[in-house]
Design a protein around this motif. Structure first.
Motif, short mmCIF file in Angstrom:
data_model
loop_
_atom_site.label_atom_id
_atom_site.label_comp_id
_atom_site.label_asym_id
_atom_site.label_seq_id
_atom_site.Cartn_x
_atom_site.Cartn_y
_atom_site.Cartn_z
N ALA A 241 28.27 14.94 -22.51
CA ALA A 241 27.89 15.99 -23.45
C ALA A 241 27.57 17.27 -22.69
O ALA A 241 27.33 17.26 -21.47
CB ALA A 241 26.68 15.54 -24.27
N PRO A 242 27.53 18.41 -23.40
CA PRO A 242 27.09 19.65 -22.76
C PRO A 242 25.64 19.55 -22.30
O PRO A 242 24.82 18.90 -22.95
CB PRO A 242 27.23 20.69 -23.89
N VAL A 243 25.33 20.21 -21.19
CA VAL A 243 23.97 20.23 -20.65
C VAL A 243 23.59 21.67 -20.35
O VAL A 243 24.32 22.39 -19.65
CB VAL A 243 23.86 19.38 -19.37
N LEU A 244 22.46 22.09 -20.91
CA LEU A 244 21.90 23.40 -20.62
C LEU A 244 20.74 23.23 -19.65
O LEU A 244 19.76 22.54 -19.95
CB LEU A 244 21.40 24.07 -21.91
N PHE A 245 20.85 23.82 -18.48
CA PHE A 245 19.79 23.75 -17.49
C PHE A 245 18.91 24.99 -17.64
O PHE A 245 19.39 26.12 -17.55
CB PHE A 245 20.37 23.72 -16.07
N GLU A 246 17.60 24.78 -17.89
CA GLU A 246 16.66 25.88 -17.90
C GLU A 246 16.59 26.50 -16.51
O GLU A 246 16.97 25.86 -15.52
CB GLU A 246 15.28 25.41 -18.33
N PRO A 247 16.07 27.74 -16.38
CA PRO A 247 16.02 28.36 -15.05
C PRO A 247 15.35 27.51 -13.99
O PRO A 247 15.78 27.51 -12.83
CB PRO A 247 15.24 29.66 -15.32
#
Length: 455
Positions: A241-247
């Motif tokens: 799945a897509p993964v969004l990494f926070e800063p």
């Protein structure tokens, strides 16, 4: 509560001391030598549950000597400076160099690359100094500001400062000196729900100037919000799945890139990027910039730890890898010039490190990226990373949040994220939320598909 100091503690005769040590080394047969004198002073206070838990104060002074005999080198350091100790330092260092294996790339930096310009103020030394009582109050304020909910308790909070002074002299005639200051404060909280679930999270900041720190109340409130949001975390099914990494976590991906373009790794052949110089690694429009001249930057300097002048560089320009990070030895081994990225302790030869790195922001906000992705996972913390330095295969334990239809739904934990870093770099999209805080700063980044290990 505070006073102004002119500089960290240092010997008034430091230049003469360094000249003397180098002269002694040359007299004993060293072909070349460099000496570094470093002083530091630090004070920090840690609290927990309204009580002081630690008060730490440290003041050090050290001298490191590196000598070269032919194609051999050795490094020795001491923290006591009597005549007898200095004589033994030089004697031992020269003797060790003569026994060391040949290193065809060892030696002082190329004189043509040394910093010889006019000094200008990078604003990296703040003379404002607080005492232990002031740090206690700051740490307690960080903690108290976080205890906004009965589900929260303190794990720890701290505040402090450090001051350093570093002086370098070489037998080739280079002289350099810099002074730095660092102020910091942090809070870490534990959130507990009705079912006994526990989550930890926190916030911390470090700045060159005390006045640039966020308020203790801001630190505590961010820590509280993070810990509370993580309550009720659940496991999810394994998936791609897509993964969004926070800063906070996106930085670790760029840190892995920096490690792979380290000249020492490339020269050893132990980097998965060793054949990628001049090739496209990231999407068009992506830049990774190293700026050593940022005012008040935590990695700002005029020259590196070998005296080589630094410069602003785009390590990635429009997606293309433009350079390695090189010190003198790695540059010589690769047939290239040092890029001004030497970094060393007083007891070891130079390694490699970057200065102030940013990943350029993109056009879309994290919310817009989530909407475009539809469903996936936001990673807010990672631990236990594993990287194959030859292939770039990577995995890490993680926690964060699930999102569906572009909206956060619930917190998740006990997952792993995995992929190949070369593939990840090529497909990541930076968001628009870049904030400059440290030596490595990135916006959030979205990777359109990663392997997520769950239940």
């Amino acid at each position: 509560m505070l006073h102004l100091q002119t500089e960290p503690p240092a010997r008034t005769d430091t230049p003469a001391l360094l000249e003397r040590v180098i002269g002694m080394a040359r007299a004993r047969g060293a072909d070349a030598a460099e000496a570094v004198y470093s002083t530091s002073r630090s004070l920090s206070v840690g609290v927990r549950k309204g009580e002081v838990e630690t008060v730490e104060s440290d003041e050090t002074a050290d001298l490191g000597l590196r000598v070269f005999t032919g194609q051999k080198q050795a490094v020795v350091s001491v923290s006591e400076f009597s005549d007898r100790t200095l004589e033994r330092l030089v004697e031992r260092c020269v003797a060790m160099a003569r026994l060391a294996p040949d290193d065809a790339y060892a030696g002082l930096a190329d004189p043509a690359l040394l910093w010889r310009g006019d000094a200008f103020d990078l604003d990296i030394f703040d003379p404002t100094e607080l005492n232990a009582e002031a740090f206690r109050e700051r740490a307690l304020a960080c903690e108290a500001a976080g205890l906004i909910d009965p589900r929260l308790q303190s794990d720890s909070a701290s505040a402090g400062q450090s001051f350093t002074r570093w002086q370098l002299l070489t037998s080739g005639g280079f002289r350099g000196e810099h002074r730095t200051s660092l102020s910091f404060q942090s809070a870490r909280l534990i959130a507990t729900d009705a079912k006994g679930g526990m989550e930890r999270d926190g916030e911390g900041r470090s700045t060159r100037y005390l006045s640039d720190l966020p308020s203790p109340e801001a630190i505590g409130s961010v820590a509280a919000a993070r810990a509370l949001k993580a309550l009720g975390a659940r496991k999810i099914d394994s998936q791609t799945a897509p993964v969004l990494f926070e800063p906070r976590t996106a930085k670790s991906l760029i840190g892995l890139f920096l490690g792979a373009i380290s000249g020492t790794s490339v020269a050893r052949g132990s980097s998965y990027l060793k054949d990628k110089l001049g090739q496209r690694l990231f999407a068009p429009g992506v830049d990774i910039i190293d700026n050593p001249f940022r005012k008040r930057g935590l990695g700002s300097c005029l020259y590196d730890d070998e005296g080589v002048a630094v410069s602003e560089r785009k390590l990635i320009e429009d997606g293309v890898l433009t350079t390695w990070l090189l010190n003198t030895a790695a540059g010589r081994q690769l047939g290239m010039a040092s890029t001004g990225h030497a970094s060393r302790s007083l007891a070891h030869p130079a390694g490699v490190s970057a200065h102030n790195i940013i990943l350029s922001p993109g056009a879309r906000s994290p919310a817009d990226l989530m909407k475009a992705a539809g469903s996936g996972v936001i990673v807010t913390s990672m631990f236990g990373p594993s990287v194959n330095s030859d292939t770039g295969d990577w995995s890490a334990g993680a926690s964060g949040f699930a999102f569906e239809n572009g909206e956060i739904t619930y917190p998740v934990n006990e997952i792993t994220v995995a992929g190949n870093l070369i593939d990840i770099f090529a497909r990541l999209e930076p968001a628009s939320d870049l904030e400059i805080k440290g030596t490595l700063d990135t916006p959030s980044v979205l990777v359109d598909a990663l392997t997520i290990g769950g239940k």
